[in-house]
Structure formats: structure tokens, C-alpha cells
Motif scaffolding. Structure first.
Motif, PDB file in Angstrom:
ATOM      1  N   VAL A   4      18.680  48.288 -25.047  1.00 55.97           N
ATOM      2  CA  VAL A   4      18.910  48.879 -26.349  1.00 55.97           C
ATOM      3  C   VAL A   4      18.307  47.787 -27.473  1.00 55.97           C
ATOM      4  O   VAL A   4      18.513  46.690 -27.403  1.00 55.97           O
ATOM      5  N   PHE A   5      17.494  48.359 -28.125  1.00 57.17           N
ATOM      6  CA  PHE A   5      16.916  47.361 -29.321  1.00 57.17           C
ATOM      7  C   PHE A   5      17.367  47.776 -30.633  1.00 57.17           C
ATOM      8  O   PHE A   5      17.884  49.048 -31.085  1.00 57.17           O
ATOM      9  N   PHE A   6      17.317  46.797 -31.286  1.00 57.54           N
ATOM     10  CA  PHE A   6      18.127  46.655 -32.743  1.00 57.54           C
ATOM     11  C   PHE A   6      17.492  46.045 -33.686  1.00 57.54           C
ATOM     12  O   PHE A   6      16.809  44.833 -33.059  1.00 57.54           O
ATOM     13  N   THR A   7      17.528  46.037 -34.921  1.00 55.55           N
ATOM     14  CA  THR A   7      17.326  45.234 -36.113  1.00 55.55           C
ATOM     15  C   THR A   7      18.547  45.355 -36.770  1.00 55.55           C
ATOM     16  O   THR A   7      19.113  46.312 -37.062  1.00 55.55           O
ATOM     17  N   SER A   8      18.935  44.051 -37.636  1.00 57.80           N
ATOM     18  CA  SER A   8      20.386  44.318 -38.273  1.00 57.80           C
ATOM     19  C   SER A   8      20.249  43.113 -39.348  1.00 57.80           C
ATOM     20  O   SER A   8      19.645  42.135 -39.241  1.00 57.80           O
ATOM     21  N   SER A   9      20.792  43.660 -40.562  1.00 54.17           N
ATOM     22  CA  SER A   9      20.921  42.473 -41.626  1.00 54.17           C
ATOM     23  C   SER A   9      22.419  41.901 -41.560  1.00 54.17           C
ATOM     24  O   SER A   9      22.311  40.437 -41.701  1.00 54.17           O
ATOM     25  N   THR A  10      23.396  42.660 -41.545  1.00 56.37           N
ATOM     26  CA  THR A  10      24.709  41.840 -41.594  1.00 56.37           C
ATOM     27  C   THR A  10      25.365  41.918 -40.270  1.00 56.37           C
ATOM     28  O   THR A  10      26.758  41.439 -40.255  1.00 56.37           O
ATOM     29  N   GLY A  11      24.906  42.278 -39.151  1.00 51.63           N
ATOM     30  CA  GLY A  11      25.446  42.298 -38.023  1.00 51.63           C
ATOM     31  C   GLY A  11      25.882  43.587 -37.374  1.00 51.63           C
ATOM     32  O   GLY A  11      26.345  43.710 -36.125  1.00 51.63           O
ATOM     33  N   ASN A  12      26.044  44.754 -38.195  1.00 44.87           N
ATOM     34  CA  ASN A  12      26.720  45.955 -37.846  1.00 44.87           C
ATOM     35  C   ASN A  12      25.902  46.832 -36.597  1.00 44.87           C
ATOM     36  O   ASN A  12      26.485  46.988 -35.864  1.00 44.87           O
ATOM     37  N   SER A  13      24.538  46.726 -37.066  1.00 51.52           N
ATOM     38  CA  SER A  13      23.731  47.343 -35.773  1.00 51.52           C
ATOM     39  C   SER A  13      23.660  46.867 -34.688  1.00 51.52           C
ATOM     40  O   SER A  13      23.689  47.076 -33.455  1.00 51.52           O
ATOM     41  N   GLU A  14      23.806  45.500 -34.412  1.00 51.53           N
ATOM     42  CA  GLU A  14      23.923  44.356 -33.626  1.00 51.53           C
ATOM     43  C   GLU A  14      25.241  44.732 -32.648  1.00 51.53           C
ATOM     44  O   GLU A  14      25.198  45.100 -31.602  1.00 51.53           O
ATOM     45  N   THR A  15      26.448  44.945 -33.404  1.00 52.50           N
ATOM     46  CA  THR A  15      27.404  45.130 -32.839  1.00 52.50           C
ATOM     47  C   THR A  15      27.650  46.442 -32.068  1.00 52.50           C
ATOM     48  O   THR A  15      28.032  46.513 -31.055  1.00 52.50           O
ATOM     49  N   ALA A  16      27.129  47.345 -32.981  1.00 52.42           N
ATOM     50  CA  ALA A  16      26.866  48.644 -32.244  1.00 52.42           C
ATOM     51  C   ALA A  16      26.069  48.950 -31.176  1.00 52.42           C
ATOM     52  O   ALA A  16      26.296  49.452 -30.064  1.00 52.42           O
ATOM     53  N   ALA A  17      24.910  47.962 -31.211  1.00 57.43           N
ATOM     54  CA  ALA A  17      24.105  48.041 -30.141  1.00 57.43           C
ATOM     55  C   ALA A  17      24.827  47.432 -28.766  1.00 57.43           C
ATOM     56  O   ALA A  17      24.399  48.004 -27.668  1.00 57.43           O
ATOM     57  N   LYS A  18      25.537  46.320 -28.860  1.00 59.56           N
ATOM     58  CA  LYS A  18      26.176  45.776 -27.894  1.00 59.56           C
ATOM     59  C   LYS A  18      27.295  46.881 -27.443  1.00 59.56           C
ATOM     60  O   LYS A  18      27.574  46.868 -26.065  1.00 59.56           O
ATOM     61  N   LYS A  19      28.028  47.590 -28.175  1.00 57.25           N
ATOM     62  CA  LYS A  19      28.773  48.639 -27.634  1.00 57.25           C
ATOM     63  C   LYS A  19      28.182  49.638 -26.673  1.00 57.25           C
ATOM     64  O   LYS A  19      28.658  50.018 -25.834  1.00 57.25           O
TER      65      LYS A  19
END
Ligand code: FMN
Length: 163
Positions: A4-19
Motif C-alpha cells: 500500500v503506497f501513500f503520500t500524505s500532508s497531515t497524516g490522513n492518507s497515511e492512517t488510511a493506508a495503514k488501516k
């Protein structure tokens, strides 16, 4: 293993990627801004997600990677997309970045799976909305964070079959 690859500015996409990685299982999460787009070429099945900024623009890290990303040959690859956005604040550009990414991946030969829609979205326009569905999973931590977990669960069930 499905990355699961992501980029994120405030962490929301990162959290979603981990979920998403947790629900998919046998997965690993990568920040594209750290590993670089070359990493994408190593996998035949992959998940990519990021947020939309500006008015319908790519998130900053993704923007920086865009030229290299747009050069990748996605033929033979199966890709599922997710996107973070704010459908209330940016109703005419909701999750546009996911649509921009979709268009490029398809143009470069990729097979995109995991289109999604449920009746709870309230937006006006999105590049990511085609033929009555989104081209991937749109999430909205600004207005509908309570729906995120159930959306991820049902979307992951669908893409598991497609993968
Ligand atoms: C200045 C600004 C511009 C934004 N532009 C958009 C937009 O055009 N479309 C959209 O759907 N969301 C937009 N958003 C919302 C973000 O995409 C959303 O907050 C997202 O969850 C951020 O995810 P990230 O932390 O992974 O970057 C914007 C937010 C800000 C603060």
C-alpha cells in the motif's frame, strides 16, 4: 504481499493506508515520497492512495513525483486506488487527485480495480467519479470519519476478490 503506497500532508492518507494494509493482510505500507516511484515497478498488484489539495490538485509529494510516475508502464499491473478529500469544503473537487492518478494509470496500460460508491457521499463534482461510481475508495476524514472503517472493510473485501 500487496503493498500500500501513500503520500500524505497531515497524516490522513497515511492512517488510511495503514488501516487498509491491516484489513487486506499480508501487506506492507510505503511512503512514496520516501521510497520513490521506482518501488511501484516491483509489484504486479498494488494499492496507491493520496489526498487532494489546492483546488483539485495533487498532494505536494505526489506532485513532485508526478513526472516520474507518469512515465511508469503499468501494463500487466492491477492497481486499486484510494483518496482522501473534503467533500463539504471542496465539493466541486472532491478527491480529484484520485481521478488524475486513475487517468494516468489507465493511459499507461494499468488495470484499475476497486471502483466504489455508497449513498452517503455529498459532493457536486469529482474527476474521480465516472459512470456513477468513484474509480477507487474516497475517504473523508474531515466530515465522515465515522464511515471510514466500514468503507475500508467493504472496499477491501471487493478488491481482495479482484486481486
Ligand atoms: C488548503 C486545502 C486544500 C484542500 N483541497 C481539497 C480539494 O481540492 N479537494 C478535496 O477533496 N479535498 C481538499 N482538501 C482536504 C484534504 O484533502 C483532506 O483534509 C485530507 O484528509 C488530507 O489528507 P492528508 O493528511 O493525507 O494530506 C484540502 C484541504 C486543505 C487544507
Amino acid at each position: 504481499m500487496i503493498p500500500v503506497f501513500f503520500t500524505s500532508s497531515t497524516g490522513n492518507s497515511e492512517t488510511a493506508a495503514k488501516k487498509i494494509a491491516t484489513v487486506i493482510g499480508n501487506s506492507q505500507v510505503f511512503d512514496l515520497a520516501k521510497v520513490g516511484v521506482e518501488e511501484l515497478t516491483k509489484y504486479d498488484k498494488l494499492i496507491i492512495g493520496t489526498s487532494t489539495w489546492g483546488e483539485g490538485e495533487l498532494q505536494d509529494d505526489f506532485e513532485e513525483l508526478w513526472d516520474k510516475f507518469a512515465d511508469i508502464d503499468f501494463s500487466g499491473k492491477t492497481i486499486a486506488l484510494f483518496g482522501l478529500g473534503d467533500q463539504d469544503g471542496y465539493s466541486y473537487n472532491y478527491c480529484d487527485a484520485m481521478g488524475l492518478i486513475y487517468n494516468q494509470v489507465v493511459q499507461n496500460g494499468g488495470n484499475v480495480v476497486g471502483s466504489y460508491f455508497d449513498g452517503d457521499y455529498e459532493f457536486e463534482e469529482s474527476i474521480a467519479f465516472k459512470d456513477g461510481k468513484f474509480v477507487g475508495l474516497p475517504l473523508d476524514e474531515d466530515n465522515q470519519s465515522d464511515l471510514t472503517d466500514s468503507r475500508i472493510k467493504s472496499w477491501c473485501e471487493e478488491i481482495k476478490d479482484s486481486f
